[in-house]
Design an enzyme around this catalytic site. Structure first.
Site, short mmCIF file in Angstrom:
data_model
loop_
_atom_site.label_atom_id
_atom_site.label_comp_id
_atom_site.label_asym_id
_atom_site.label_seq_id
_atom_site.Cartn_x
_atom_site.Cartn_y
_atom_site.Cartn_z
N THR A 95 0.83 -1.20 0.00
CA THR A 95 0.00 0.00 0.00
C THR A 95 0.87 1.25 0.00
O THR A 95 2.01 1.23 0.47
CB THR A 95 -0.90 0.02 1.25
OG1 THR A 95 -1.55 1.29 1.37
CG2 THR A 95 -0.08 -0.22 2.52
N ASP A 96 0.30 2.35 -0.49
CA ASP A 96 1.02 3.63 -0.42
C ASP A 96 1.08 4.17 1.00
O ASP A 96 1.85 5.09 1.29
CB ASP A 96 0.39 4.66 -1.36
CG ASP A 96 -1.09 4.92 -1.08
OD1 ASP A 96 -1.67 4.27 -0.20
OD2 ASP A 96 -1.67 5.79 -1.77
N GLU A 97 0.28 3.60 1.91
CA GLU A 97 0.26 4.11 3.28
C GLU A 97 1.57 3.87 4.03
O GLU A 97 1.81 4.47 5.08
CB GLU A 97 -0.93 3.54 4.05
CG GLU A 97 -2.26 3.97 3.45
CD GLU A 97 -3.44 3.59 4.31
OE1 GLU A 97 -3.36 3.73 5.55
OE2 GLU A 97 -4.47 3.17 3.74
N TYR A 152 -1.70 -0.62 11.07
CA TYR A 152 -1.87 -1.21 9.74
C TYR A 152 -0.69 -0.89 8.84
O TYR A 152 -0.02 -1.79 8.32
CB TYR A 152 -3.17 -0.72 9.10
CG TYR A 152 -3.20 -0.91 7.60
CD1 TYR A 152 -2.96 -2.16 7.03
CD2 TYR A 152 -3.45 0.15 6.74
CE1 TYR A 152 -2.97 -2.35 5.65
CE2 TYR A 152 -3.46 -0.02 5.36
CZ TYR A 152 -3.22 -1.27 4.82
OH TYR A 152 -3.22 -1.44 3.46
N LYS A 166 2.38 -3.33 7.31
CA LYS A 166 2.59 -3.49 5.87
C LYS A 166 4.00 -3.07 5.50
O LYS A 166 4.65 -3.71 4.65
CB LYS A 166 1.56 -2.68 5.08
CG LYS A 166 0.17 -3.27 5.09
CD LYS A 166 0.10 -4.67 4.49
CE LYS A 166 0.38 -4.69 3.00
NZ LYS A 166 0.23 -6.06 2.42
#
Length: 332
Positions: free
Chosen positions: A121-123, A148, A152
């Site tokens: 993810t870009d997060e 989260y 990741k």
């Protein structure tokens, strides 16, 4: 023709990928999914049984994973705990699935020399200021801000380490926010759509200024297939469709497309640690691998998504009341 093992293939993005594979290739697929609340066997309904097999199980189950790797030509790893609000409420499942689960898959890939693609993810990059002209690239330092995104980020680093230390044949992709069919109603866009269908006013965190870079799940799927086919081992590719929109704009567009007044929504308490802005620079994927998104008109993609939720209330209705009760308990 190849046989793919797709972890998390009954979840939102994973099931869209399985549908895309069946519709665009001759591959066969085994889905490994724990069928937690976010996994739904109904998301695979209608797919040919001779090409898609569902195995219910945990990616942290080393014995099961090893058995499935023996039959796979390649593995696409979508399985993850992925909802920020849930990670703030109970971080432990995010460690079990995103860290230990990914480790288990990497060890199997190492034993069997299996090609693996890891979905991220870009997060993991944190967030950008609203007025910052920059976008995330493959060289942006990691700066996760929630349980989260930090787990990741940890899973990404495990993949990189196993490539370098053990020669695992893996690639990574970090994608922007997805929308489309089969997305759980706890997520931003389907929550607002299903609220309007139910006659409930949509809910907007804070002032709604937070910006997300939206991509249709089908475009994410085509990008993953491209990376699986053409990607260079050990490389990371960012997937995005230049779809930056602030949350207020998205809610108002949903209302307009559904025949409602664009101001018919309520502001609610903002999420703790709510990232301001995500923005993806997918130049590397486009120039080196020749990928381009099909859904370049966000309004058209959103209209198609609204139509899907209208036609598939039986799919999302069982989870709706519980999700709204949970948010109501938090004043959201």
């Amino acid at each position: 023709m190849a046989h793919l093992l797709v972890t998390g293939g009954a979840g939102f993005i994973g099931s869209n990928f399985v549908h895309h594979v069946i519709g665009h290739t001759d591959h066969t697929v085994t889905v490994l999914d724990k069928l937690t609340y976010a996994g739904n066997e109904a998301s695979l309904a209608g797919l040919p049984e001779d090409r898609v097999d569902l195995v219910v199980g945990d990616i942290a189950d080393a014995e099961l994973v090893d058995t499935l790797f023996q039959k796979a030509d390649a593995v696409v790893h979508y399985a993850a705990e992925s909802h920020n609000d849930n990670s703030l409420h109970d971080p432990r499942p995010f460690l079990d699935t995103n860290i230990i689960g990914t480790y288990t898959l990497l060890e199997a890939a190492r034993r069997h020399d299996t090609r693996l693609h890891h979905i991220s993810t870009d997060e993991v990059y944190g967030d950008l200021e609203l007025d910052d002209p920059a976008r995330f690239t493959e060289h942006t330092p990691y700066n996760p801000s929630s349980p989260y995104s930090s787990t990741k980020a940890g899973s990404d680093l495990l993949v990189r380490a196993w490539v370098r230390s053990f020669g695992v044949r893996a690639t990574i992709s970090n994608c922007s926010n997805n929308y489309g069919p089969y997305q759980h109603v706890e997520k931003f866009i389907p929550r607002q759509i299903t609220n309007v269908i139910r006659g409930i006013r949509p809910k907007l965190y804070g002032k709604g200024e937070n910006v997300r870079d939206w991509i249709h799940a089908d475009d994410h799927s085509s990008a993953v297939l491209t990376i699986l086919d053409k990607g260079e081992i050990g490389e990371t590719y960012l997937i995005g469709a230049d779809g930056e929109k602030d949350n207020k704009t998205v809610v108002e567009l949903i209302l307009e497309l559904m025949g409602q007044s664009p101001d018919a929504y309520d502001h609610v308490t903002d999420r703790a640690g709510h990232d301001l802005r995500y923005a993806i620079d997918s130049t590397k994927l486009r120039t080196e691998l020749g990928w381009t998104p099909s859904y370049q008109d966000f309004e058209a993609g959103l209209a198609a998504t609204i139509d899907w939720y209208r036609r598939n209330e039986a799919w999302w209705a069982p989870a709706k009341d519980g999700v709204e009760a949970f948010y109501a308990s938090k004043g959201q």
